[in-house]
Design a protein around this motif. Structure first.
Motif, short mmCIF file in Angstrom:
data_model
loop_
_atom_site.label_atom_id
_atom_site.label_comp_id
_atom_site.label_asym_id
_atom_site.label_seq_id
_atom_site.Cartn_x
_atom_site.Cartn_y
_atom_site.Cartn_z
N GLU A 1 -14.91 -24.87 -24.70
CA GLU A 1 -13.89 -23.81 -24.59
C GLU A 1 -12.49 -24.30 -24.27
N THR A 2 -12.35 -25.55 -23.84
CA THR A 2 -11.01 -26.07 -23.57
C THR A 2 -10.19 -25.96 -24.86
N THR A 3 -8.94 -25.51 -24.75
CA THR A 3 -8.14 -25.35 -25.97
C THR A 3 -7.00 -26.37 -26.02
N ALA A 4 -6.68 -26.76 -27.25
CA ALA A 4 -5.50 -27.60 -27.51
C ALA A 4 -4.71 -26.86 -28.58
N ASP B 1 6.36 -30.28 -31.18
CA ASP B 1 5.45 -31.30 -31.72
C ASP B 1 4.44 -31.75 -30.65
N GLU B 2 3.92 -30.77 -29.90
CA GLU B 2 2.98 -31.10 -28.83
C GLU B 2 1.72 -30.22 -28.92
N PHE B 3 0.67 -30.72 -28.32
CA PHE B 3 -0.49 -29.86 -28.07
C PHE B 3 -0.41 -29.37 -26.63
N ILE B 4 -0.85 -28.12 -26.44
CA ILE B 4 -0.90 -27.59 -25.07
C ILE B 4 -2.36 -27.50 -24.67
N MET B 5 -2.74 -28.31 -23.72
CA MET B 5 -4.14 -28.35 -23.27
C MET B 5 -4.32 -27.28 -22.20
N GLY C 1 -11.25 -34.90 -30.23
CA GLY C 1 -10.86 -35.66 -29.05
C GLY C 1 -9.35 -35.85 -28.94
N PHE C 2 -8.85 -35.86 -27.71
CA PHE C 2 -7.43 -36.09 -27.42
C PHE C 2 -7.32 -37.10 -26.29
N ILE C 3 -6.35 -37.97 -26.39
CA ILE C 3 -6.11 -38.87 -25.27
C ILE C 3 -5.12 -38.21 -24.33
N VAL C 4 -5.53 -38.00 -23.10
CA VAL C 4 -4.67 -37.28 -22.16
C VAL C 4 -4.51 -38.10 -20.88
N HIS D 1 -2.04 -25.36 -19.05
CA HIS D 1 -0.98 -25.55 -20.03
C HIS D 1 -0.27 -26.90 -19.90
N VAL D 2 -1.02 -27.93 -20.13
CA VAL D 2 -0.47 -29.28 -20.04
C VAL D 2 -0.08 -29.75 -21.43
N ARG D 3 1.13 -30.25 -21.56
CA ARG D 3 1.62 -30.65 -22.89
C ARG D 3 1.42 -32.14 -23.15
N ILE D 4 0.93 -32.46 -24.34
CA ILE D 4 0.81 -33.86 -24.73
C ILE D 4 1.34 -34.02 -26.15
N PRO D 5 1.89 -35.22 -26.47
CA PRO D 5 2.42 -35.44 -27.81
C PRO D 5 1.33 -35.25 -28.87
#
Ligand SMILES: Cc1cc2nc3c(=O)[nH]c(=O)nc-3n(C[C@H](O)[C@H](O)[C@H](O)COP(=O)(O)OP(=O)(O)OC[C@H]3O[C@@H](n4cnc5c(N)ncnc54)[C@H](O)[C@@H]3O)c2cc1C
Ligand SMILES: Cc1cc2nc3c(=O)[nH]c(=O)nc-3n(C[C@H](O)[C@H](O)[C@H](O)COP(=O)(O)OP(=O)(O)OC[C@H]3O[C@@H](n4cnc5c(N)ncnc54)[C@H](O)[C@@H]3O)c2cc1C
Lengths: 604, 604
Positions: free
Chosen positions: B90-93, B100-104, B143-146, B186-190
């Motif tokens: 259920e975690t969303t990106a 130009d980011e994903f919001i985790m 998968g995302f590297i966070v 709502h954590v932003r990653i590139p």
């Protein structure tokens, strides 16, 4: 932790006095405190031992003190070198006629007492088993009441070394119990502290066998083991209660049209593993009730000097102790696995339940060794067939051995497997045929002992088959009695059939190999089992709710009555001491230098 | 405890740098440190995941950092609500094209990451699996590297909550590992921290499937699971080494003419339980070696864009992971029970070995869920029989299905069971007949899915039968190769036969029910098994010594190479902290008042 256990035990005792509880009520209260403590051995082993083996006048001295907790006792039998083989114990009690005393000594390293619960720290006294040396002759092993620690300051008395034996399996678990080690260096105790019901040593140093038969000893064993069977049912019902409730809460896969996913209890694989465990918990409860009756029956007979049923009762309790504890330990672990990941957390309650339970497979008789005793008894029974000797109790069906060796099951369609007579006959035929076949194989060997040694393991399977027959037949008998509650009997009937057919499927090989059933009948049994699972499924939760455990007693976030698993699991994490700080202790020393590649310069 | 683990991990890393170890050597060193730590996940899961799913240019950024340990990673897939069902995470990106980011984000309680090893305290980064929401559309899990914790002071970055999930099964055991919980607000990653090998999201926010096939993902799984199978052989060989050595030291009963008692290893019941476990450890080693080969083979084919063997390789590793881990966990616990009382002490080494090992049944795929995958694969294979589709790898024997459904074993006397062809045919016939029978039963159901759901559990037995066939056949294949060492091959031949006939006896019901063997042949197999045990017995110790474990690594007083068990067990007791004082802490508060009957006046 140990100190906390002392606190709880003392508190429980305080309540017992305050409320003036009876012996039985007090035992209930200890049950609900549900943490192992030295007091368990005091009540569970020490007092029964004195009751069983002490002389009348001796009982009058020690029992009141023990009941009032003015002394704390342990049951010190096992040594570093000997557990199962009690006759091989090495601690000596040498009689000194000059002073009318026994001299207790630990002549070898392996003679150190090792394992007795409560011995390590709490006990003031122990029933210590030692080899009696009287007038240069070895009179075998007997119990002695020995004071170990001073009443003044609880320090060990002169000549006595005592300590805890160290960490055991699990985290809290059995480590609340001070299993101990004990050595004697020529410690003197008065002669009359030998437990003298079965044999005595006189003031003059003469060894006299009393007219009380040795079998009395078996009475105590029957008692202790029947309580173990009752506990098996408790432990397994706790485990299945947790796993069943969680299986109804847990959903995984199978969501359609964005609806909720499937409850994992609806997967046949889950049912197939879980339901047999649920019904087994019920089966063990009923066989436990029956064993309680058996104990009363044996006791009454003993008082009337009737020993005729004792060997059968003894074999039967030994076998059931072995069967129920082995399967219960496995069942708890299986329930934990059925909860998958979250079952591995202590907060599921299952890890500690397992670890505290599993030594029941070992203490009061290693389970394999017990099955061998059952097997010996069965071989003896077979060898006496046709000799006119009366077959009692659970071996009574062997009276129809001719029939059982030849009969063919008349099951023709799946539903025929619902008939108690069909089930019973199949189980009786399998057990009888295995017994007779192995007795025959043994008789082909050069000597009976050799045959027994060689075929040991087949014989174990025979013993298990016999014990399963007992459980199945007692379940069926139970259902013949009136059972209160609307529809309850029908439900229990389903459980009984599941239990029997599950075993039949599991041991299909033996049923087929003995010809007790045919291939076709085996396959019909599996079909019927599937139908029964489907019938049981809607009531699964009700079946475990019926055990009536409070959340507090279950001690499991997964097994909560209200099903609120996740909202309670989440905050539990924050109770972990590691979380007291955000950045872990050790970060600056170990993690940071590793990350900053400064390890080379750091002294670790 | 946790701090100590950090110390060891840092120390190991320091040695690795200092000695300039290769990747393989470093993995050996971590193996010998033999304590779980966050670094295991870093190397075991994180790096393979990046290797398998990252883009080339991405790999070039992250891998060197990871190799140098300049960041510490965990593999964060499982959530509170979803483990097996990865597609249900259920975690969303959510992609934000503006920046130009994903919001985790963790939108629900059950979306909290829960279980990842190393996450709780140590990790600076994680491969986090989340559901990609791009342009309002759900593109499934990836998968995302966070980055999770700051490089400055290791505190969680803004919007991130991270902690340890608390106590797990056992005492030390898995509690040296900081399995963790993680929530995003709502954590932003590139964008480019998404692992983009299989599919990509462009700068413009377009979702593009790459031409790299999804199956690549299975490559990583095959890799990770084959290491798990190799570990199964390690863990089981440790356990049997301890139990076998102790069984030769332990003597109980059977002393004649005052001679020493019988070594318990000489009891047939002990052999019957122990020897199958010893041979299984060998069998798993060989199947592990073969899986390693299989992985290399699959990898080479993947590089050549040949996916033909992948489904079979995937089913096969999934099944073997399930079979080997389940039986190994049981084997360790069985070994502990075979040491009876003393096996329950932590100093036996077995309790912790079990507790650290057993989650292998759960992680990397719940064992039941994996068997269902195997079963689906088998059903598919059966449905394609006769379609001309090429049968590869372990299903190749299904090409002879006509024969396998009809053949009768030609075993006529016990020794015939020593022939590899006889064994292989029996196992092939059983597996093939079960597969075909269940496929047929499923086809009788209204729909295949319904049939599969209904017959789930029979299908699991079929999957197990198939996996056992693989292990048996790889053992037999191994013996066809040249094996160095005088007499070694003959010994291994005995082990191979024991393994096969033990399984045959255990699953007798299935062999009989499918008609793969007759009643008479089943009984001959048991006779031959007894002969084989007798042949293996004199070499039992040599067989476990051959695993070549040091005492230090085994960590078991019972399993000492020199057999000096008792003199070492005894002093171990004194290391218990409770023994630091003779009179236990709590005596004056709790024990004394109880003994002196002054409880009423004491405040507890
Ligand atoms: C938690 C715990 C609490 C305990 N509490 C007490 C207590 O309060 N007081 C007390 O006195 N003791 C206590 N014990 C000790 C316990 O009673 C013994 O451990 C038990 O009787 C088993 O004996 P053993 O350990 O010597 O096993 P062993 O007999 O050494 O068994 C080792 C192996 O040999 C096999 N074996 C042994 N004999 C034979 C045979 N004849 N034929 C075939 N196989 C054989 C067994 O099956 C087993 O696999 C406790 C033990 C535990 C674990
Ligand atoms: C010690 C340990 C370490 C771990 N480390 C990590 C880690 O580093 N990173 C990480 O991401 N995760 C980790 N995990 C989590 C682990 O991967 C999951 O627990 C595992 O995948 C099982 O999932 P689950 O717990 O959700 O089981 P569930 O799927 O909830 O299983 C519950 C029950 O349902 C049954 N079931 C589920 N689906 C089906 C079905 N379709 N058909 C029939 N039956 C079904 C199962 O057989 C089981 O009996 C770890 C877990 C443990 C215990």
């Amino acid at each position: 932790m140990y100190k906390n256990t002392l606190r709880k035990a003392a508190h429980t005792w305080k309540r017992i006095i305050k409320l003036r509880l009876s012996e039985q009520e007090a035992s209930m209260l200890r049950f609900y405190v549900d943490e192992l403590a030295f007091t368990d051995l005091h009540w569970g082993m020490f007092i029964p031992a004195i009751k069983g083996q002490g002389m009348e006048q001796r009982q009058q001295k020690w029992l009141p003190l023990a009941y009032k907790m003015q002394l704390i006792r342990c049951y010190a039998q096992t040594e570093l070198g000997h557990g199962s083989n009690v006759q091989g114990l090495e601690t000596t009690a040498t009689f000194d006629p000059k002073s009318d005393e026994f001299i207790m000594n630990s002549p070898t390293l392996t003679s150190s007492k090792w394992w007795p619960g409560g011995l390590g720290k709490a006990s003031t006294h122990g029933v210590v088993y030692a080899r009696r040396l009287v007038d240069g002759k070895d009179h075998g092993v007997n119990g002695f009441i020995v004071q170990l620690q001073s009443f003044d300051d609880h320090s060990p008395l002169p000549g006595i070394t005592v300590a805890d034996i160290g960490m055991k399996f699990g985290n809290g678990a059995y480590n609340t119990m001070d299993n101990g080690v004990l050595r004697f260096d020529h410690v003197r105790i008065p002669r009359d502290q030998m437990l003298m019901r079965v044999s005595q040593v006189t003031r003059e140093g003469k060894y006299v066998q009393s007219d009380v038969p040795r079998q009395l000893f078996y009475g105590t064993m029957v008692y202790v083991r029947q309580t173990i069977v009752a506990n098996a049912s408790c432990a397994s019902s706790r485990a299945v209660c947790i796993a069943t409730r969680y299986s109804a809460v847990r959903r995984q896969f199978g969501s359609q049209d964005d609806g909720p996913e499937t409850q994992v209890i609806d997967y046949k694989t889950q049912q197939n593993k879980l339901f047999p465990l649920v019904v087994t918990a019920y089966a063990y409860r009923f066989v436990g009730e029956w064993l309680k009756w058996l104990y009363t029956d044996v006791t009454q007979r003993l008082q009337a000097n009737d020993f005729s049923t004792l060997p059968e009762a003894h074999a039967c309790t030994a076998g059931l102790k072995s069967l129920t504890t082995s399967t219960t330990a496995d069942a708890i672990e299986e329930c934990r696995k059925l909860c998958s990941g979250h079952g591995y957390l202590c907060s599921s309650g299952l890890p500690e339940l397992f670890v505290v339970y599993v030594p029941a497979c070992t203490y009061e008789g290693d389970n394999v060794v017990l099955l061998l005793q059952v097997a010996r008894f069965l071989m003896k029974t077979v060898s006496q067939l046709g000799s006119g000797k009366q077959l009692v109790g659970t071996t009574a069906c062997m009276g129809r051995v001719e029939h059982l060796l030849q009969c063919c099951s008349d099951v023709q369609q799946a539903e025929d497997w619902l008939k108690p007579t069909a089930i019973l006959e199949a189980f009786e035929a399998r057990a009888a045929r295995m017994s007779v076949a192995y007795a025959r194989n043994i008789s082909k060997m050069p000597s009976q002992e050799e045959g027994f040694a060689e075929l040991f393991s087949d014989v174990v399977e025979t013993a298990v088959a016999h014990c399963q027959l007992i459980v199945v037949s007692k379940f069926i008998e139970k259902l013949k009695q009136g059972i209160p509650g609307k529809g309850v009997k029908e439900q229990l009937q389903i459980l009984c059939n599941i239990y029997a057919l599950f075993l039949l499927h599991k041991h299909q090989g033996e049923f087929l190999a003995t010809g007790a059933i045919t291939l076709k009948q085996a396959s019909l049994a599996s079909d019927q089992l599937r139908v029964l699972y489907a019938q049981a499924c809607p009531n699964a939760i009700a079946l475990v709710d019926a055990f009536n455990y409070t959340d507090h007693y279950l001690g499991s976030v997964l097994g909560r009555y209200d099903g609120n698993v996740y909202p309670n699991l989440y905050p539990k994490a924050w109770e972990e001491p590691l979380n007291d700080t955000v950045v872990p202790d050790g970060y600056h020393e170990y993690i940071r230098p590793m990350l900053k590649q400064q390890l080379r310069t750091v002294r670790l």
